[in-house]
Design a protein around this motif. Sequence first.
Motif, mmCIF file in Angstrom:
data_model
loop_
_atom_site.group_PDB
_atom_site.id
_atom_site.type_symbol
_atom_site.label_atom_id
_atom_site.label_comp_id
_atom_site.label_asym_id
_atom_site.label_seq_id
_atom_site.Cartn_x
_atom_site.Cartn_y
_atom_site.Cartn_z
ATOM 1 N N GLY A 96 -4.830 3.237 2.136
ATOM 2 C CA GLY A 96 -6.262 4.096 2.328
ATOM 3 C C GLY A 96 -6.893 3.540 1.749
ATOM 4 O O GLY A 96 -7.220 2.896 1.141
ATOM 5 N N ASP A 97 -8.523 3.974 2.518
ATOM 6 C CA ASP A 97 -9.657 3.274 2.800
ATOM 7 C C ASP A 97 -10.662 3.226 1.094
ATOM 8 O O ASP A 97 -10.581 2.198 1.024
ATOM 9 C CB ASP A 97 -10.515 3.996 3.379
ATOM 10 C CG ASP A 97 -10.342 3.791 5.417
ATOM 11 O OD1 ASP A 97 -9.603 2.849 5.132
ATOM 12 O OD2 ASP A 97 -10.931 4.640 5.799
ATOM 13 N N VAL A 98 -9.889 3.964 0.497
ATOM 14 C CA VAL A 98 -10.525 4.194 -0.819
ATOM 15 C C VAL A 98 -9.945 3.022 -1.184
ATOM 16 O O VAL A 98 -10.621 2.620 -2.951
ATOM 17 C CB VAL A 98 -10.104 5.188 -1.492
ATOM 18 C CG1 VAL A 98 -8.643 5.558 -2.605
ATOM 19 C CG2 VAL A 98 -10.892 5.235 -2.583
ATOM 20 N N PHE A 99 -8.448 2.131 -1.254
ATOM 21 C CA PHE A 99 -8.242 1.164 -1.827
ATOM 22 C C PHE A 99 -8.651 -0.527 -0.733
ATOM 23 O O PHE A 99 -7.610 -1.403 -0.942
ATOM 24 C CB PHE A 99 -7.512 1.165 -1.716
ATOM 25 C CG PHE A 99 -6.387 2.040 -2.761
ATOM 26 C CD1 PHE A 99 -6.832 2.425 -3.996
ATOM 27 C CD2 PHE A 99 -6.103 3.085 -2.339
ATOM 28 C CE1 PHE A 99 -6.625 3.233 -4.273
ATOM 29 C CE2 PHE A 99 -5.344 3.779 -2.267
ATOM 30 C CZ PHE A 99 -6.068 4.070 -4.321
ATOM 31 N N SER A 100 -9.699 -0.056 0.055
ATOM 32 C CA SER A 100 -9.680 -1.364 0.754
ATOM 33 C C SER A 100 -10.710 -2.779 0.085
ATOM 34 O O SER A 100 -10.411 -3.863 0.614
ATOM 35 C CB SER A 100 -11.161 -1.180 1.787
ATOM 36 O OG SER A 100 -12.498 -0.937 1.409
ATOM 37 N N ASN A 101 -11.435 -2.235 -0.823
ATOM 38 C CA ASN A 101 -11.732 -3.769 -1.869
ATOM 39 C C ASN A 101 -11.176 -4.444 -2.839
ATOM 40 O O ASN A 101 -11.234 -4.966 -3.230
ATOM 41 C CB ASN A 101 -12.807 -3.098 -2.476
ATOM 42 C CG ASN A 101 -12.841 -2.318 -3.012
ATOM 43 O OD1 ASN A 101 -11.984 -0.849 -3.571
ATOM 44 N ND2 ASN A 101 -14.146 -2.201 -4.278
ATOM 45 N N VAL A 102 -9.188 -3.466 -2.913
ATOM 46 C CA VAL A 102 -8.572 -4.509 -3.197
ATOM 47 C C VAL A 102 -7.728 -5.119 -3.001
ATOM 48 O O VAL A 102 -6.976 -5.039 -2.147
ATOM 49 C CB VAL A 102 -7.601 -2.968 -4.052
ATOM 50 C CG1 VAL A 102 -5.859 -3.684 -5.307
ATOM 51 C CG2 VAL A 102 -8.361 -1.620 -5.470
ATOM 52 N N ASP A 103 -7.516 -6.098 -3.962
ATOM 53 C CA ASP A 103 -7.162 -7.162 -3.411
ATOM 54 C C ASP A 103 -5.002 -6.971 -3.519
ATOM 55 O O ASP A 103 -4.133 -7.383 -2.094
ATOM 56 C CB ASP A 103 -7.158 -8.610 -3.462
ATOM 57 C CG ASP A 103 -6.754 -9.757 -2.592
ATOM 58 O OD1 ASP A 103 -7.243 -10.340 -1.597
ATOM 59 O OD2 ASP A 103 -5.782 -10.993 -3.453
ATOM 60 N N HIS A 104 -4.991 -7.321 -4.413
ATOM 61 C CA HIS A 104 -3.411 -7.147 -4.719
ATOM 62 C C HIS A 104 -2.952 -5.932 -6.522
ATOM 63 O O HIS A 104 -4.979 -5.941 -6.967
ATOM 64 C CB HIS A 104 -2.336 -8.890 -4.832
ATOM 65 C CG HIS A 104 -3.117 -9.011 -5.823
ATOM 66 N ND1 HIS A 104 -3.901 -9.815 -5.629
ATOM 67 C CD2 HIS A 104 -2.695 -9.486 -7.180
ATOM 68 C CE1 HIS A 104 -4.673 -10.521 -7.025
ATOM 69 N NE2 HIS A 104 -3.873 -10.671 -7.424
ATOM 70 N N TYR A 278 -9.952 -7.025 -7.594
ATOM 71 C CA TYR A 278 -10.314 -6.696 -6.173
ATOM 72 C C TYR A 278 -10.643 -7.874 -5.883
ATOM 73 O O TYR A 278 -10.923 -9.015 -6.055
ATOM 74 C CB TYR A 278 -11.642 -6.094 -6.857
ATOM 75 C CG TYR A 278 -10.964 -4.838 -7.474
ATOM 76 C CD1 TYR A 278 -11.265 -3.714 -6.382
ATOM 77 C CD2 TYR A 278 -10.412 -4.522 -8.937
ATOM 78 C CE1 TYR A 278 -11.642 -2.404 -6.979
ATOM 79 C CE2 TYR A 278 -10.545 -3.249 -9.227
ATOM 80 C CZ TYR A 278 -10.291 -1.646 -8.532
ATOM 81 O OH TYR A 278 -10.058 -0.922 -8.549
ATOM 82 N N LYS A 279 -10.894 -8.194 -4.087
ATOM 83 C CA LYS A 279 -11.597 -8.901 -3.682
ATOM 84 C C LYS A 279 -12.450 -9.498 -4.520
ATOM 85 O O LYS A 279 -13.047 -8.922 -4.639
ATOM 86 C CB LYS A 279 -11.674 -8.752 -2.336
ATOM 87 C CG LYS A 279 -10.094 -7.934 -1.646
ATOM 88 C CD LYS A 279 -10.629 -7.518 -0.213
ATOM 89 C CE LYS A 279 -8.785 -6.824 0.405
ATOM 90 N NZ LYS A 279 -9.229 -6.373 1.544
ATOM 91 N N SER A 280 -13.101 -10.886 -3.708
ATOM 92 C CA SER A 280 -14.681 -10.968 -4.764
ATOM 93 C C SER A 280 -15.526 -10.936 -3.586
ATOM 94 O O SER A 280 -15.868 -10.206 -1.894
ATOM 95 C CB SER A 280 -14.629 -12.908 -4.037
ATOM 96 O OG SER A 280 -15.587 -13.438 -4.333
ATOM 97 N N THR A 281 -16.678 -10.118 -4.042
ATOM 98 C CA THR A 281 -17.807 -10.160 -3.278
ATOM 99 C C THR A 281 -18.192 -11.373 -2.325
ATOM 100 O O THR A 281 -19.801 -10.721 -2.832
ATOM 101 C CB THR A 281 -18.628 -9.340 -4.704
ATOM 102 O OG1 THR A 281 -18.892 -9.537 -4.996
ATOM 103 C CG2 THR A 281 -17.715 -7.616 -4.605
ATOM 104 N N GLU A 282 -18.470 -12.089 -3.176
ATOM 105 C CA GLU A 282 -19.170 -13.593 -2.695
ATOM 106 C C GLU A 282 -19.416 -13.757 -1.423
ATOM 107 O O GLU A 282 -17.783 -13.450 -0.815
ATOM 108 C CB GLU A 282 -18.859 -14.817 -3.725
ATOM 109 C CG GLU A 282 -19.458 -14.163 -5.235
ATOM 110 C CD GLU A 282 -19.047 -15.697 -5.835
ATOM 111 O OE1 GLU A 282 -17.851 -16.920 -5.124
ATOM 112 O OE2 GLU A 282 -18.961 -15.793 -7.506
#
Length: 282
Positions: A96-104, A278-282
């Motif tokens: 789901g798109d709601v987890f798009s910023n979760v890396d693992h 979460y994925k890095s926002t940098e």
Amino acid sequence: MTYQRKNTHIFAGLLRCGCCGSSMASTIDRERSDGWRPSIYMCTRRRRFNDCQNKYVSDITLGPFILNFIANMIRVSNSFGKSTSIETLEKKLLRGDVFSNVDHIERPGLEELYAHLRSGFDEMSFESTGVQAAESASQIQERDLLLAEKRKLERALNRLRSLYLYSEDEMPEKDYIVERKQLTDRLGEVDARLEEVEKLAVDSLTLSDEEFMAKASYFILTQQLQDKRYVNYERFIRKIDPQIVKDFLNSIVTNFCIKDGLTTSILFKNGLEIQFSYKSTE
């Protein structure tokens, strides 16, 4: 039907600050153009002493993440097979798109959940009352199916007996005995299972009215979560009594850890902790 929220803070008492470990207090946010007023939650230490820098979190971001993750857990527990890999499990949990910023998902919790599913349990203990309610409903459905099969087997026995006794085409006694045994054996199995199911139903009658309503409500909620590919939180929460959702979450979760507006972990009542990276926002 649309429910008026009446300031029900669904996640109140369940949120822990990911910076200092304090609880997070709830308050009502401003009213949106469509009339919805979500809740917001802030670290109690930051509110009192202003020495914690954790951001507040809103129902707007928290609700979709939590309900869709739990919906994914319910679905994956129902579809899990012995050939399912841990990588596939993780992928399905984060669908789901709601987890798009979760890396693992951190490995310890993921491995514990994977081992639990592979052990062959029929249910997920993190689902608590919700699963028990679903089981009660499935027992009712099973009883109806068993009664239908019982009637079918009894009709088959009567037809077999008539065929043996009265048919112009004589039926060999050996064939009659073999077929009758098959039917009576199966009928015995159905009767035995019916007795078990009805005993469980009698036991459930000891529930109070409140417990019965809670079980029914949880069943409806878990079915709705399971049936939706994506749970639109705002639409969902306006169509169901928010107190049901609040009670459901309190029955399965010890706390959600929140840091900078993100859910970093979910600790379930059975001790299972799922941590998100979460994925890095940098």
